[in-house]
Design a protein around this motif. Sequence first.
Motif, mmCIF file in Angstrom:
data_model
loop_
_atom_site.group_PDB
_atom_site.id
_atom_site.type_symbol
_atom_site.label_atom_id
_atom_site.label_comp_id
_atom_site.label_asym_id
_atom_site.label_seq_id
_atom_site.Cartn_x
_atom_site.Cartn_y
_atom_site.Cartn_z
ATOM 1 N N CYS A 184 13.225 13.756 9.843
ATOM 2 C CA CYS A 184 13.385 12.946 8.633
ATOM 3 C C CYS A 184 14.293 11.741 8.920
ATOM 4 O O CYS A 184 15.385 11.889 9.483
ATOM 5 C CB CYS A 184 13.969 13.782 7.501
ATOM 6 N N LEU A 185 13.859 10.555 8.507
ATOM 7 C CA LEU A 185 14.606 9.334 8.798
ATOM 8 C C LEU A 185 15.710 9.044 7.791
ATOM 9 O O LEU A 185 16.680 8.353 8.112
ATOM 10 C CB LEU A 185 13.637 8.131 8.829
ATOM 11 N N TYR A 186 15.570 9.556 6.574
ATOM 12 C CA TYR A 186 16.496 9.112 5.522
ATOM 13 C C TYR A 186 17.480 10.177 5.053
ATOM 14 O O TYR A 186 18.352 9.898 4.220
ATOM 15 C CB TYR A 186 15.716 8.569 4.314
ATOM 16 N N GLN A 221 0.823 -1.208 0.000
ATOM 17 C CA GLN A 221 0.000 0.000 0.000
ATOM 18 C C GLN A 221 0.858 1.259 0.000
ATOM 19 O O GLN A 221 1.813 1.374 0.768
ATOM 20 C CB GLN A 221 -0.915 0.019 1.217
ATOM 21 N N ALA A 222 0.507 2.174 -0.876
ATOM 22 C CA ALA A 222 1.168 3.479 -0.921
ATOM 23 C C ALA A 222 0.353 4.445 -0.071
ATOM 24 O O ALA A 222 -0.810 4.727 -0.393
ATOM 25 C CB ALA A 222 1.263 3.974 -2.356
ATOM 26 N N VAL A 223 0.942 4.952 1.005
ATOM 27 C CA VAL A 223 0.236 5.835 1.939
ATOM 28 C C VAL A 223 0.718 7.264 1.736
ATOM 29 O O VAL A 223 1.900 7.575 1.968
ATOM 30 C CB VAL A 223 0.472 5.388 3.395
ATOM 31 N N TYR A 224 -0.184 8.128 1.299
ATOM 32 C CA TYR A 224 0.110 9.554 1.132
ATOM 33 C C TYR A 224 -0.525 10.303 2.294
ATOM 34 O O TYR A 224 -1.733 10.333 2.436
ATOM 35 C CB TYR A 224 -0.466 10.067 -0.184
ATOM 36 N N LYS A 225 0.296 10.903 3.142
ATOM 37 C CA LYS A 225 -0.239 11.590 4.312
ATOM 38 C C LYS A 225 0.752 12.629 4.801
ATOM 39 O O LYS A 225 1.958 12.348 4.887
ATOM 40 C CB LYS A 225 -0.533 10.579 5.435
ATOM 41 N N ASP A 226 0.245 13.811 5.114
ATOM 42 C CA ASP A 226 1.056 14.883 5.706
ATOM 43 C C ASP A 226 2.302 15.199 4.891
ATOM 44 O O ASP A 226 3.402 15.391 5.428
ATOM 45 C CB ASP A 226 1.459 14.521 7.145
ATOM 46 N N GLY A 227 2.140 15.236 3.575
ATOM 47 C CA GLY A 227 3.264 15.587 2.720
ATOM 48 C C GLY A 227 4.332 14.519 2.637
ATOM 49 O O GLY A 227 5.492 14.815 2.341
ATOM 50 N N LYS A 228 3.931 13.259 2.858
ATOM 51 C CA LYS A 228 4.884 12.160 2.816
ATOM 52 C C LYS A 228 4.283 10.970 2.067
ATOM 53 O O LYS A 228 3.070 10.786 2.051
ATOM 54 C CB LYS A 228 5.266 11.719 4.239
ATOM 55 N N LEU A 229 5.148 10.169 1.476
ATOM 56 C CA LEU A 229 4.751 8.906 0.855
ATOM 57 C C LEU A 229 5.481 7.791 1.588
ATOM 58 O O LEU A 229 6.709 7.789 1.671
ATOM 59 C CB LEU A 229 5.119 8.881 -0.631
ATOM 60 N N THR A 230 4.701 6.838 2.122
ATOM 61 C CA THR A 230 5.261 5.692 2.832
ATOM 62 C C THR A 230 4.799 4.407 2.163
ATOM 63 O O THR A 230 3.611 4.260 1.856
ATOM 64 C CB THR A 230 4.827 5.691 4.312
ATOM 65 N N ILE A 231 5.734 3.489 1.937
ATOM 66 C CA ILE A 231 5.417 2.179 1.361
ATOM 67 C C ILE A 231 6.142 1.120 2.176
ATOM 68 O O ILE A 231 7.352 1.214 2.389
ATOM 69 C CB ILE A 231 5.846 2.073 -0.110
ATOM 70 N N ALA A 232 5.413 0.125 2.656
ATOM 71 C CA ALA A 232 5.991 -0.981 3.429
ATOM 72 C C ALA A 232 6.824 -0.473 4.602
ATOM 73 O O ALA A 232 7.865 -1.044 4.936
ATOM 74 C CB ALA A 232 6.834 -1.886 2.526
ATOM 75 N N GLY A 233 6.372 0.618 5.214
ATOM 76 C CA GLY A 233 7.066 1.184 6.353
ATOM 77 C C GLY A 233 8.240 2.075 6.000
ATOM 78 O O GLY A 233 8.865 2.663 6.876
ATOM 79 N N VAL A 267 9.426 6.831 1.627
ATOM 80 C CA VAL A 267 9.880 6.860 0.237
ATOM 81 C C VAL A 267 10.165 8.280 -0.251
ATOM 82 O O VAL A 267 11.144 8.524 -0.964
ATOM 83 C CB VAL A 267 8.843 6.174 -0.674
ATOM 84 N N MET A 268 9.318 9.208 0.130
ATOM 85 C CA MET A 268 9.502 10.600 -0.325
ATOM 86 C C MET A 268 8.776 11.542 0.613
ATOM 87 O O MET A 268 7.754 11.173 1.210
ATOM 88 C CB MET A 268 8.988 10.763 -1.760
ATOM 89 N N GLU A 269 9.301 12.769 0.730
ATOM 90 C CA GLU A 269 8.654 13.798 1.544
ATOM 91 C C GLU A 269 8.720 15.126 0.799
ATOM 92 O O GLU A 269 9.619 15.346 -0.021
ATOM 93 C CB GLU A 269 9.344 13.899 2.914
ATOM 94 N N ASP A 270 7.766 15.994 1.094
ATOM 95 C CA ASP A 270 7.633 17.209 0.288
ATOM 96 C C ASP A 270 8.750 18.228 0.495
ATOM 97 O O ASP A 270 8.888 19.160 -0.297
ATOM 98 C CB ASP A 270 6.263 17.864 0.485
ATOM 99 N N TRP A 271 9.611 18.044 1.529
ATOM 100 C CA TRP A 271 10.744 18.962 1.682
ATOM 101 C C TRP A 271 11.739 18.816 0.531
ATOM 102 O O TRP A 271 12.586 19.688 0.319
ATOM 103 C CB TRP A 271 11.457 18.741 3.012
ATOM 104 N N GLU A 272 11.639 17.733 -0.221
ATOM 105 C CA GLU A 272 12.548 17.486 -1.333
ATOM 106 C C GLU A 272 12.255 18.354 -2.556
ATOM 107 O O GLU A 272 12.965 18.267 -3.558
ATOM 108 C CB GLU A 272 12.469 16.017 -1.767
#
Length: 225
Positions: A209-211, A33-45, A48-53
């Motif tokens: 940010c984790l990454y 599942q691709a989760v789009y929430k609060d300016g972030k994209l999370t897949i499988a935990g 993957v991407m955040e809007d600060w980029e």
Amino acid sequence: MIKPQDAVGENPHYQTMLDIGFPAKREDWRDEQAVYKDGKLTIAGHPVMEDWEDNYMKALADVAARGGGRVLELGFGMGISAGHVQAHPLREHVIIEANAGVFERLQAFAAEHPNVTPMFGFWQEVTAQLEPGSFDGILFDTYPTQGEEVAAHWFFFAEAHRLLKPGGVFTYFSDEVRELSPRHRQALADAGFTDVVAEVCEVDTPEECLYWKDKTIVVPICRKR
């Protein structure tokens, strides 16, 4: 080929990906599942991407699309870079995406941009269908789907060189802070890229940010001679 432990040595940010863990098989990523929430994209935990980029994605897009013509983008994510690519006059904008949920968003994006050609699948399979020397620009920003791919851009260097027209330009999310390491430059040279410039882009990375923890990221500009 670079190994996961070598990649972590090149850049400690990769350790976060390995700690989170990946699906058992690459194919499993397709249906996560691709989760789009609060300016972030999370897949499988995975973050993957955040809007600060945004401004970094713009820098990459401006490099890949500066010559117009036909541009290949690998990884759609939140569509940030794709939107910036579309700010340039292009004949065709081919976008490859491997996650089904993200691909649905890509299809909606393509419906609003007639020059976009969406292609579903992993780049390792899809780019083999593409003609050599057929793109003016390439932007690579896929997320790894297995531990062995934590430095996925390294694996794509030779394929990027194959797909580019002479004079074409290749760029990618480099995962380097202020300059390309000697080993990184050697990998590009081994793939055929002898004309490589590294620019630095400032980013407003949030503390949580984790990454990515730094305030700059390198923008590679690799031209095929």
